[in-house]
Design an enzyme around this catalytic site. Structure first.
Site, PDB file in Angstrom:
ATOM      1  N   ASP A   6     -18.005   4.940 -15.078  1.00  0.00           N
ATOM      2  CA  ASP A   6     -18.944   4.436 -14.558  1.00  0.00           C
ATOM      3  C   ASP A   6     -17.868   3.606 -13.311  1.00  0.00           C
ATOM      4  OD1 ASP A   6     -18.378   2.722 -16.503  1.00  0.00           O
ATOM      5  OD2 ASP A   6     -20.083   1.606 -15.553  1.00  0.00           O
ATOM      6  N   ASP A  50     -16.634   7.090 -21.258  1.00  0.00           N
ATOM      7  CA  ASP A  50     -16.450   5.867 -21.413  1.00  0.00           C
ATOM      8  C   ASP A  50     -17.670   5.325 -22.024  1.00  0.00           C
ATOM      9  OD1 ASP A  50     -15.844   3.089 -20.499  1.00  0.00           O
ATOM     10  OD2 ASP A  50     -17.274   2.954 -19.078  1.00  0.00           O
ATOM     11  N   ASP A 107     -19.544   1.517 -22.246  1.00  0.00           N
ATOM     12  CA  ASP A 107     -20.432   0.584 -21.468  1.00  0.00           C
ATOM     13  C   ASP A 107     -20.629   1.143 -19.987  1.00  0.00           C
ATOM     14  OD1 ASP A 107     -20.191  -2.335 -23.044  1.00  0.00           O
ATOM     15  OD2 ASP A 107     -18.771  -0.959 -23.427  1.00  0.00           O
TER      16      ASP A 107
END
Length: 233
Positions: free
Chosen positions: A171, A9, A11
């Protein structure tokens, strides 16, 4: 045998973009006389693109938002964010060394993010990371995006990888659920933007820093027999 593929991922996983997301969002909602958001608010706002982030900011401030205003504020956000890129955004500690370590072991690297391509690719490029990935897919690459399994599976296909030899690093619930739906193992990072403890999301492994993302860990995760996936959301 197909080379292992490690999918990241963006960000909150590869890059700490929070300062610039907050700056651009506050610049945007100031036009509607809304009070600024903070980092604590950001964990509830990100994950589904700029339009959703703006809408959630208005919901957070209990303010109405019509479509015409939403379109105008979207353009305001894009102009500010693009104009200040890369701003304060930086790769997390240990990212470069980790990418070097995985690549040196013959592993392929990819990015799978819900961020729009017009914002994600220039950011990755300006930070000098673009050449490290065999493919990068964005929130507008396909007709679906995380947590839909097809976002990850499409990334694997573009990378020339194999789902049985792939791992997702993220995250948030979007990353972990998408990996589960795609029937690939997941690693959750503790330093991102999740609004809940990542341990509660059901990842196969949790790391607190990139020194923990070793080649041995990746190989170990890929050797596990994955459970039957839930239906793609």
């Amino acid at each position: 045998m197909t080379a292992p593929l490690v999918i990241f991922d963006l960000d909150g996983t590869l890059i700490d973009t929070a300062p610039d997301l907050i700056d651009s969002l506050n610049h945007t909602i100031a036009a509607a006389d809304l009070a600024p958001v903070t980092f604590d608010d950001l964990t509830h706002l990100v994950g589904q693109g700029v339009r959703v982030m703006i809408r959630r900011a208005f919901e957070l401030k209990k303010a109405p938002l019509d479509e015409r205003t939403a379109d105008r504020l979207f353009d305001r956000f894009i102009e500010h964010y693009e104009g200040h890129m890369p701003g304060k955004s930086r790769p997390y500690t240990g990212v470069i060394e980790c990418l070097d370590r995985l690549s040196s072991a013959g592993m392929l690297l990819a990015v799978c993010t819900n961020k729009a391509g017009q914002l994600a690719f220039p950011l990755i490029e300006k930070l000098g990371l673009a050449d490290r990935f065999v493919t990068m897919t964005y929130g507008d690459t396909f007709s679906v995006r995380k947590p839909d399994a097809r976002h990850i599976l499409g990334t694997i296909e573009q990378a020339g990888g194999d789902a049985s030899r792939s791992v997702m690093i993220g995250d948030s619930v979007n990353d972990i659920l998408a990996a589960h739906n795609a029937r690939i193992p997941s690693v959750a990072v503790t330093f991102g933007y999740s609004d809940v403890a990542v341990e509660t999301l059901g990842p196969n492994h949790v790391i607190g820093g990139y020194d923990e993302l070793t080649t041995d860990l990746v190989e170990k995760l890929m050797s596990r027999s994955m459970p039957i996936a839930a239906a793609a959301k």
